[in-house]
Design a protein around this motif. Structure first.
Motif, mmCIF file in Angstrom:
data_model
loop_
_atom_site.group_PDB
_atom_site.id
_atom_site.type_symbol
_atom_site.label_atom_id
_atom_site.label_comp_id
_atom_site.label_asym_id
_atom_site.label_seq_id
_atom_site.Cartn_x
_atom_site.Cartn_y
_atom_site.Cartn_z
ATOM 1 N N ASN A 10 0.849 -1.304 -0.037
ATOM 2 C CA ASN A 10 0.104 -0.342 0.005
ATOM 3 C C ASN A 10 0.874 1.139 0.001
ATOM 4 N N THR B 131 -0.926 -2.667 -12.791
ATOM 5 C CA THR B 131 -1.028 -3.888 -12.429
ATOM 6 C C THR B 131 -2.302 -4.637 -12.584
ATOM 7 N N LEU C 37 2.694 1.267 -3.633
ATOM 8 C CA LEU C 37 1.928 1.247 -4.642
ATOM 9 C C LEU C 37 1.024 2.675 -5.114
ATOM 10 N N ASN C 38 1.125 3.026 -5.717
ATOM 11 C CA ASN C 38 0.503 4.420 -6.035
ATOM 12 C C ASN C 38 -0.345 4.134 -7.053
ATOM 13 N N SER C 39 -1.325 5.187 -7.404
ATOM 14 C CA SER C 39 -2.498 4.789 -8.441
ATOM 15 C C SER C 39 -1.994 4.366 -9.895
ATOM 16 N N HIS D 201 -0.838 1.087 -9.451
ATOM 17 C CA HIS D 201 -1.980 0.225 -9.286
ATOM 18 C C HIS D 201 -2.851 0.000 -10.705
#
Length: 192
Positions: free
Chosen positions: A165, A176, A168-170, A173
């Motif tokens: 979390n 992925t 992981l940035n937007s 994200h």
């Protein structure tokens, strides 16, 4: 003469003559009593023939002798009976003592058997308790290990999620998610 002797015999049986009396038992009399009895017989027996007096004395002595012999015979028979009873009682005592010894030995053997059985049963019980204890310890150890593993796994998972979390940035994200959708699409085409 018979009446004279009977009167002297009855004198010995008077209840009031306990302190002084005539002993008519000729064998049990002492010489003084014997002389008194003979003197009285001679004085009152005047005119009675001597053979009658001696015949009466002989009859008295014979009766006394017969009573003594009967008493001796009875005593002997009683003694023999008592000896037989004593022998039977001794035989019974020996038999009872032998039975008591046998019961005592059997009792000791039975006690030893019961003691050995109790020792064996106690040993078996202790062995079973030891096995139960070891099984319980193993179960508790396994449970503790499983609990520790679960906690470690949860902490590791929480740590990984926290790391993911934070890293992981937007944009990462979305990339992925697109890559996973692409993999799922390729898998679907292969299955069709």
């Amino acid at each position: 003469m018979k009446n004279v002797i009977d009167s002297f015999v009855s004198l010995g049986h008077w209840p009031s003559a306990r302190s002084f009396g005539f002993n008519t038992d000729i064998l049990a009399t002492n010489p003084i009593n014997l002389s008194v009895v003979l003197g009285v017989l001679i004085y009152f027996g005047k005119g009675v023939c001597a053979s009658c007096v001696f015949q009466e004395l002989n009859d008295l002595l014979d009766n006394r002798k017969q009573r003594i012999l009967n008493t001796i015979r009875n005593s002997e028979e009683l003694r023999k009976g008592a000896i037989e009873q004593l022998e039977r009682a001794r035989a019974r005592l020996r038999k009872v003592e032998m039975e008591a010894d046998e019961y005592r030995m059997n009792g000791y053997s039975e006690i030893e058997r019961e003691k050995q059985n109790l020792i064996n049963a106690t040993s078996n019980s202790l062995e079973q308790l030891e096995n139960y204890k070891n099984e319980t310890l193993q179960f508790e150890q396994q449970r503790a290990i499983n609990q520790v593993r679960q906690r470690v796994f949860q902490q590791a998972l929480q740590g990984a999620l926290g790391t993911l979390n934070s890293c992981l940035n937007s944009e990462l994200h979305f990339r992925t998610i697109r890559a996973n959708i692409g993999i799922l699409g390729a898998m679907q085409e292969i299955t069709d």
